[in-house]
Design a protein around this motif. Structure first.
Motif, mmCIF file in Angstrom:
data_model
loop_
_atom_site.group_PDB
_atom_site.id
_atom_site.type_symbol
_atom_site.label_atom_id
_atom_site.label_comp_id
_atom_site.label_asym_id
_atom_site.label_seq_id
_atom_site.Cartn_x
_atom_site.Cartn_y
_atom_site.Cartn_z
ATOM 1 N N PRO A 157 0.846 -1.143 -0.080
ATOM 2 C CA PRO A 157 -0.015 0.111 0.069
ATOM 3 C C PRO A 157 0.820 1.335 0.103
ATOM 4 O O PRO A 157 2.113 1.198 0.164
ATOM 5 N N GLU A 158 0.297 2.510 -0.265
ATOM 6 C CA GLU A 158 0.770 3.764 -0.223
ATOM 7 C C GLU A 158 1.554 3.909 1.041
ATOM 8 O O GLU A 158 0.911 3.502 2.046
ATOM 9 N N SER A 159 2.621 4.476 1.163
ATOM 10 C CA SER A 159 3.449 4.967 2.272
ATOM 11 C C SER A 159 3.681 3.871 3.409
ATOM 12 O O SER A 159 4.226 4.048 4.436
ATOM 13 N N SER A 160 3.919 2.622 2.766
ATOM 14 C CA SER A 160 4.262 1.592 3.272
ATOM 15 C C SER A 160 5.743 1.676 3.640
ATOM 16 O O SER A 160 6.605 2.279 2.700
ATOM 17 N N THR A 161 6.438 0.928 4.969
ATOM 18 C CA THR A 161 7.819 0.978 5.069
ATOM 19 C C THR A 161 8.343 -0.355 4.496
ATOM 20 O O THR A 161 7.886 -1.248 5.098
ATOM 21 N N ILE A 162 9.274 -0.424 3.648
ATOM 22 C CA ILE A 162 9.604 -1.599 2.946
ATOM 23 C C ILE A 162 11.241 -1.705 3.341
ATOM 24 O O ILE A 162 12.010 -0.891 2.926
ATOM 25 N N VAL A 163 11.509 -2.806 3.819
ATOM 26 C CA VAL A 163 12.848 -3.310 4.322
ATOM 27 C C VAL A 163 13.288 -4.374 3.833
ATOM 28 O O VAL A 163 12.776 -5.432 4.173
ATOM 29 N N PRO A 164 14.105 -4.549 2.697
ATOM 30 C CA PRO A 164 14.861 -5.689 2.379
ATOM 31 C C PRO A 164 15.597 -6.264 3.401
ATOM 32 O O PRO A 164 16.736 -5.433 3.834
ATOM 33 N N ARG A 165 15.455 -7.489 3.569
ATOM 34 C CA ARG A 165 16.236 -8.154 4.626
ATOM 35 C C ARG A 165 17.401 -8.994 3.981
ATOM 36 O O ARG A 165 18.319 -9.394 4.755
ATOM 37 N N HIS A 166 16.942 -9.747 2.762
ATOM 38 C CA HIS A 166 17.943 -10.599 2.231
ATOM 39 C C HIS A 166 17.599 -10.652 0.887
ATOM 40 O O HIS A 166 16.515 -10.781 0.502
ATOM 41 N N ILE A 167 18.486 -10.339 0.030
ATOM 42 C CA ILE A 167 18.270 -10.706 -1.713
ATOM 43 C C ILE A 167 19.269 -11.567 -2.139
ATOM 44 O O ILE A 167 20.534 -11.602 -1.737
ATOM 45 N N LYS A 168 18.697 -12.501 -2.830
ATOM 46 C CA LYS A 168 19.868 -13.705 -3.457
ATOM 47 C C LYS A 168 19.365 -13.944 -5.027
ATOM 48 O O LYS A 168 18.514 -14.342 -5.254
ATOM 49 N N GLY A 169 20.538 -13.334 -5.808
ATOM 50 C CA GLY A 169 20.210 -13.655 -7.179
ATOM 51 C C GLY A 169 18.900 -13.192 -7.771
ATOM 52 O O GLY A 169 18.530 -14.094 -8.444
ATOM 53 N N CYS A 170 18.427 -12.018 -7.668
ATOM 54 C CA CYS A 170 17.190 -11.845 -7.950
ATOM 55 C C CYS A 170 17.248 -10.979 -9.270
ATOM 56 O O CYS A 170 18.184 -10.187 -9.566
ATOM 57 N N ARG A 171 16.194 -11.507 -10.248
ATOM 58 C CA ARG A 171 15.894 -10.839 -11.352
ATOM 59 C C ARG A 171 14.318 -10.456 -11.457
ATOM 60 O O ARG A 171 13.857 -11.519 -11.190
ATOM 61 N N GLY A 172 13.787 -9.609 -11.840
ATOM 62 C CA GLY A 172 12.467 -9.256 -11.940
ATOM 63 C C GLY A 172 12.117 -7.895 -12.508
ATOM 64 O O GLY A 172 12.838 -7.022 -13.067
#
Length: 88
Positions: free
Chosen positions: A59-74
């Motif tokens: 939703p609008e104005s959500s706080t998004i915190v990436p914790r772990h990213i592994k080999g992502c494509r998209g």
């Protein structure tokens, strides 16, 4: 000028951990779709593990915190309700 809709391709080779990533917040709805890889994303305190073929919409104005990213494509992007023909 803020665009009503934005989409972009992304590719994150290798691994990134929480200490390498910054929290995000957008005034618009935000989305991500993974083609490959995995990502652990926290949205307003709730964690979501994403894999290939999965879509995340926040939703609008959500706080998004990436914790772990592994080999992502998209793809990711954001949009305002103004971009929809009928926002009801």
């Amino acid at each position: 000028m803020k665009l009503p809709f934005r989409i972009r391709a992304f590719h994150v080779p290798g691994n990134l951990e929480a200490h390498q990533l910054s929290p995000l917040s957008f005034s618009q709805f935000t989305f991500a779709y993974l083609v490959e890889g995995e990502a652990l994303i926290e949205v307003d305190g709730k964690s979501y593990l994403m894999g290939p073929g999965q879509f995340l919409l926040t939703p609008e104005s959500s706080t998004i915190v990436p914790r772990h990213i592994k080999g992502c494509r998209g793809f990711d992007g954001n949009f305002s309700l103004d971009a929809l023909k009928d926002a009801s």
